[in-house]
Design an enzyme around this catalytic site. Structure first.
Site, PDB file in Angstrom:
ATOM      1  N   THR A  13       0.802  -1.108   0.190  1.00 49.40           N
ATOM      2  CA  THR A  13      -0.149  -0.069  -0.109  1.00 49.40           C
ATOM      3  C   THR A  13       0.844   1.175  -0.052  1.00 49.40           C
ATOM      4  O   THR A  13       0.675   2.142  -0.797  1.00 49.40           O
ATOM      5  CB  THR A  13      -0.769   0.027   1.194  1.00 49.40           C
ATOM      6  OG1 THR A  13      -1.581  -1.188   1.200  1.00 49.40           O
ATOM      7  CG2 THR A  13      -1.849   1.121   1.195  1.00 49.40           C
ATOM      8  N   VAL A  14       1.848   1.182   0.903  1.00 48.16           N
ATOM      9  CA  VAL A  14       2.729   2.600   1.126  1.00 48.16           C
ATOM     10  C   VAL A  14       3.580   2.845   0.047  1.00 48.16           C
ATOM     11  O   VAL A  14       3.735   3.708  -0.640  1.00 48.16           O
ATOM     12  CB  VAL A  14       3.582   2.465   2.320  1.00 48.16           C
ATOM     13  CG1 VAL A  14       4.106   3.819   2.477  1.00 48.16           C
ATOM     14  CG2 VAL A  14       2.293   2.396   3.501  1.00 48.16           C
ATOM     15  N   GLU A 129       9.898  10.046   9.094  1.00 50.48           N
ATOM     16  CA  GLU A 129       8.828  10.553   9.273  1.00 50.48           C
ATOM     17  C   GLU A 129       7.452   9.740   9.204  1.00 50.48           C
ATOM     18  O   GLU A 129       6.383   9.966   9.951  1.00 50.48           O
ATOM     19  CB  GLU A 129       8.603  11.824   8.346  1.00 50.48           C
ATOM     20  CG  GLU A 129       7.452  12.697   8.441  1.00 50.48           C
ATOM     21  CD  GLU A 129       7.531  13.647   9.777  1.00 50.48           C
ATOM     22  OE1 GLU A 129       8.201  14.208   9.949  1.00 50.48           O
ATOM     23  OE2 GLU A 129       6.677  13.265  10.732  1.00 50.48           O
ATOM     24  N   VAL A 132       5.580   7.389  12.439  1.00 52.40           N
ATOM     25  CA  VAL A 132       4.685   8.037  13.427  1.00 52.40           C
ATOM     26  C   VAL A 132       3.817   8.901  12.846  1.00 52.40           C
ATOM     27  O   VAL A 132       3.767   9.939  12.176  1.00 52.40           O
ATOM     28  CB  VAL A 132       5.391   8.958  14.471  1.00 52.40           C
ATOM     29  CG1 VAL A 132       4.614   9.554  15.680  1.00 52.40           C
ATOM     30  CG2 VAL A 132       6.710   8.254  15.078  1.00 52.40           C
ATOM     31  N   ILE A 136       0.994  13.219   9.125  1.00 48.37           N
ATOM     32  CA  ILE A 136       1.089  14.086   9.946  1.00 48.37           C
ATOM     33  C   ILE A 136       2.746  14.393  10.117  1.00 48.37           C
ATOM     34  O   ILE A 136       3.415  13.627  10.548  1.00 48.37           O
ATOM     35  CB  ILE A 136       0.590  14.198  11.367  1.00 48.37           C
ATOM     36  CG1 ILE A 136      -0.739  13.619  11.166  1.00 48.37           C
ATOM     37  CG2 ILE A 136       0.795  15.314  12.225  1.00 48.37           C
ATOM     38  CD1 ILE A 136      -1.754  13.252  12.764  1.00 48.37           C
ATOM     39  N   GLY A 187     -12.462  -2.912   6.752  1.00 43.18           N
ATOM     40  CA  GLY A 187     -11.320  -2.640   6.588  1.00 43.18           C
ATOM     41  C   GLY A 187     -10.473  -1.649   7.304  1.00 43.18           C
ATOM     42  O   GLY A 187      -9.350  -1.469   7.048  1.00 43.18           O
ATOM     43  N   ASP A 201       1.098  -0.972  18.888  1.00 43.46           N
ATOM     44  CA  ASP A 201       1.569   0.325  17.819  1.00 43.46           C
ATOM     45  C   ASP A 201       1.804   1.709  18.504  1.00 43.46           C
ATOM     46  O   ASP A 201       2.469   2.428  18.112  1.00 43.46           O
ATOM     47  CB  ASP A 201       0.475   0.104  16.783  1.00 43.46           C
ATOM     48  CG  ASP A 201       0.679   1.099  15.635  1.00 43.46           C
ATOM     49  OD1 ASP A 201       1.469   0.773  14.858  1.00 43.46           O
ATOM     50  OD2 ASP A 201      -0.245   1.986  15.389  1.00 43.46           O
ATOM     51  N   LYS A 205       5.123   4.222  18.735  1.00 39.57           N
ATOM     52  CA  LYS A 205       5.068   5.680  18.323  1.00 39.57           C
ATOM     53  C   LYS A 205       5.617   6.478  19.178  1.00 39.57           C
ATOM     54  O   LYS A 205       6.251   7.497  19.040  1.00 39.57           O
ATOM     55  CB  LYS A 205       3.822   5.999  17.575  1.00 39.57           C
ATOM     56  CG  LYS A 205       3.492   5.269  16.303  1.00 39.57           C
ATOM     57  CD  LYS A 205       2.109   5.160  15.664  1.00 39.57           C
ATOM     58  CE  LYS A 205       1.665   4.479  14.719  1.00 39.57           C
ATOM     59  NZ  LYS A 205       0.417   4.482  14.022  1.00 39.57           N
ATOM     60  N   GLY A 302      -2.639   5.102   5.481  1.00 43.41           N
ATOM     61  CA  GLY A 302      -3.207   5.170   4.117  1.00 43.41           C
ATOM     62  C   GLY A 302      -2.262   5.130   3.095  1.00 43.41           C
ATOM     63  O   GLY A 302      -1.115   5.925   3.644  1.00 43.41           O
TER      64      GLY A 302
HETATM   65  N1  HSE Z   1      -2.312   0.235  12.258  1.00 46.84           N
HETATM   66  C1  HSE Z   1      -1.945   1.706  12.353  1.00 46.84           C
HETATM   67  C2  HSE Z   1      -3.343   2.429  12.997  1.00 46.84           C
HETATM   68  C3  HSE Z   1      -1.430   2.467  11.335  1.00 46.84           C
HETATM   69  O1  HSE Z   1      -4.095   2.020  13.000  1.00 46.84           O
HETATM   70  O2  HSE Z   1      -3.321   3.645  12.945  1.00 46.84           O
HETATM   71  C4  HSE Z   1       0.063   2.185  11.012  1.00 46.84           C
HETATM   72  O3  HSE Z   1       0.558   2.530  12.018  1.00 46.84           O
END
Ligand code: HSE
Length: 436
Positions: A13-14, A129, A132, A136, A187, A201, A205, A302
């Site tokens: 995706t990225v 960048e 996190v 943003i 999704g 996660d 960050k 995204g």
């Molecule tokens: N899985 C993370 C979230 C996005 O739901 O914000 C990637 O760090």
């Protein structure tokens, strides 16, 4: 000047978003970077799918090490994720003299010290960048925009999956399990959402942000990590009645004796801007001495939002590639010899206020006994809410909001309260932050 050559490790995706945005905005990006930025090589195990994304624009291989070994590649972009193979490849790319861009928060939160030391020794940049809060530019803000400030604290909604779940639980009055299933169907949540819903996660960050804000090493193993799986819809509704919203916050806060580093569901006043960040959006609030409070809001995940951050790093590296390594922006904001070892405080020493929900027998003296225990531990009550017992019931919910106290002190008081025969169920304890 020839374009700078980039090799992508992984084009999901990225990676796909990065390829598309670089193509679409290439003239503007070249104008800003001072030279073109060209994805010259892509490594992905699914070669056919990779080729369907990039067409004939660049070489596609299955083996990431071919990218690292290619002397024409200046920057390696690691988009594989995880701690295993990604760590080896990043270290190999650094050893081969490549600059590295990564969106891999897990890798940096756990192995950041090793990776940054290797990069310094080799005189290459590691930019992150996208690791996190996705699109943003919070790393840039903390590391450069706020460089004049002594940062006091950071509080962030830095996981979109959990923010989506909490928003739905509040607005629809649904329980965690029901919303999680819906989030997976739509999704928003991954098939295995463990890292998101357990707070891991977000902890990755906030660990990275704490290092940049306070000049300490990245130390994920010291973070307190608590997710939203145990959160009950009842508490979201009671919090709302008391003027609060519950958000999963990543908090890094400077105290006199150390640094608090924690992720947990948190009550915050409903009238704060950050309390109104809904759905999968992210936001980071930073309190610093000169500028005061600043708030950064946007998409935390995204294809194109994350690509926006990856390409910002590519532009930074392109501008600075020929600079003397000593004159580049330090990876973690502070020069290596200005880093410090301020300890991360154990949870017992963390200071915060609390929301307590007790299921109690509805009889004389119960409230008084509980408030006495709090008073004996020097815990001051901010508000109390007691529902009328339902008809025919002899028990009720008692909600108590406290002023700031130490977590250790609260736990001792809780143990005494829990032992009372009139407390009929496990006490719910949530932390509360005024973010003032
Ligand atoms: N899985 C993370 C979230 C996005 O739901 O914000 C990637 O760090």
């Amino acid at each position: 000047m020839n374009p700078i050559k980039v090799g992508l490790l992984g084009i999901g995706t990225v990676g796909g978003g990065t390829f598309q945005v670089l193509q679409r905005n290439q003239a503007e990006i070249r104008g800003r970077a001072g030279r073109g930025i060209e994805i010259a090589m892509v490594a992905d195990l699914d070669v056919d799918r990779a080729r369907s994304i990039v067409g004939d624009a660049c070489t596609v291989v299955a083996d990431a090490r071919q990218v690292i070994a290619n002397p024409e590649i200046d920057i390696v972009v690691e988009l594989i994720g995880g701690y295993g193979v990604a760590r080896s490849l990043v270290l190999e790319a650094i050893a081969a003299g490549k600059h590295v861009v990564t969106a891999n928060k897990a890798l940096l939160a756990v192995h950041g010290s090793e990776i940054f030391a290797a990069a310094r020794a080799k005189g290459v940049m590691v930019a992150f960048e996208a690791a996190v809060a996705g699109g943003i530019p919070i790393i840039k803000a903390l590391r450069e925009g706020l460089t004049a400030n002594r940062i006091e604290w950071i509080a962030g909604i830095i996981n979109g999956t959990t923010n989506f779940i909490l928003s739905e639980m509040r607005s629809k009055g649904l329980d965690f399990g029901t919303v999680l299933k819906e989030a997976q169907r739509l999704g928003y949540a991954e098939a295995d959402p463990t890292f998101d819903i357990e707070g891991v996660d977000a902890a990755h960050k906030v660990t990275i942000m704490s290092a940049i804000a306070f000049g300490i090493p990245v130390q994920f193993d010291q973070a307190h990590v608590e997710g939203i799986t145990a959160l009950q819809a009842t508490d979201i509704q009671y919090a709302q009645q008391l003027g609060y919203r519950i958000k999963l916050l990543g908090i890094a806060r400077r105290r006199d004796n150390g640094i608090e580093l924690r992720v947990h569901p948190t009550l915050i006043p409903a009238n704060r801007l950050i309390a109104n960040v809904e759905g999968a959006m992210n936001a980071v609030l930073v309190q610093a001495d000169a500028v005061g409070t600043t708030l950064y809001y946007g998409k935390g995940a995204g294809a194109e939002p994350t690509a926006s951050a990856v390409i910002a790093d590519l532009v930074d590296i392109t501008r600075l590639a020929s600079a003397d390594p000593d004159h580049r922006v330090p990876h973690l904001a502070f020069q290596p010899d200005a880093m410090n070892n301020t300890p991360i405080l154990p949870m017992d020493q963390v200071q915060t206020s609390f929301y307590l929900r007790l299921r109690v027998a509805d009889q004389a003296g119960v409230l008084s006994r509980i408030t006495t225990i709090l008073a004996e531990h020097q815990i001051s009550i901010d508000a109390v809410l007691q529902r009328e017992s339902a008809e025919g019931e002899s028990q009720t919910d008692l909600i108590i909001l406290t002023h700031d106290t130490q977590e250790g002190r609260m736990n001792k008081a809780l143990a005494q309260m829990q032992a009372l025969p009139t407390v009929l169920a496990p006490i719910v304890k949530l932390r509360k932050e005024e973010l003032a």
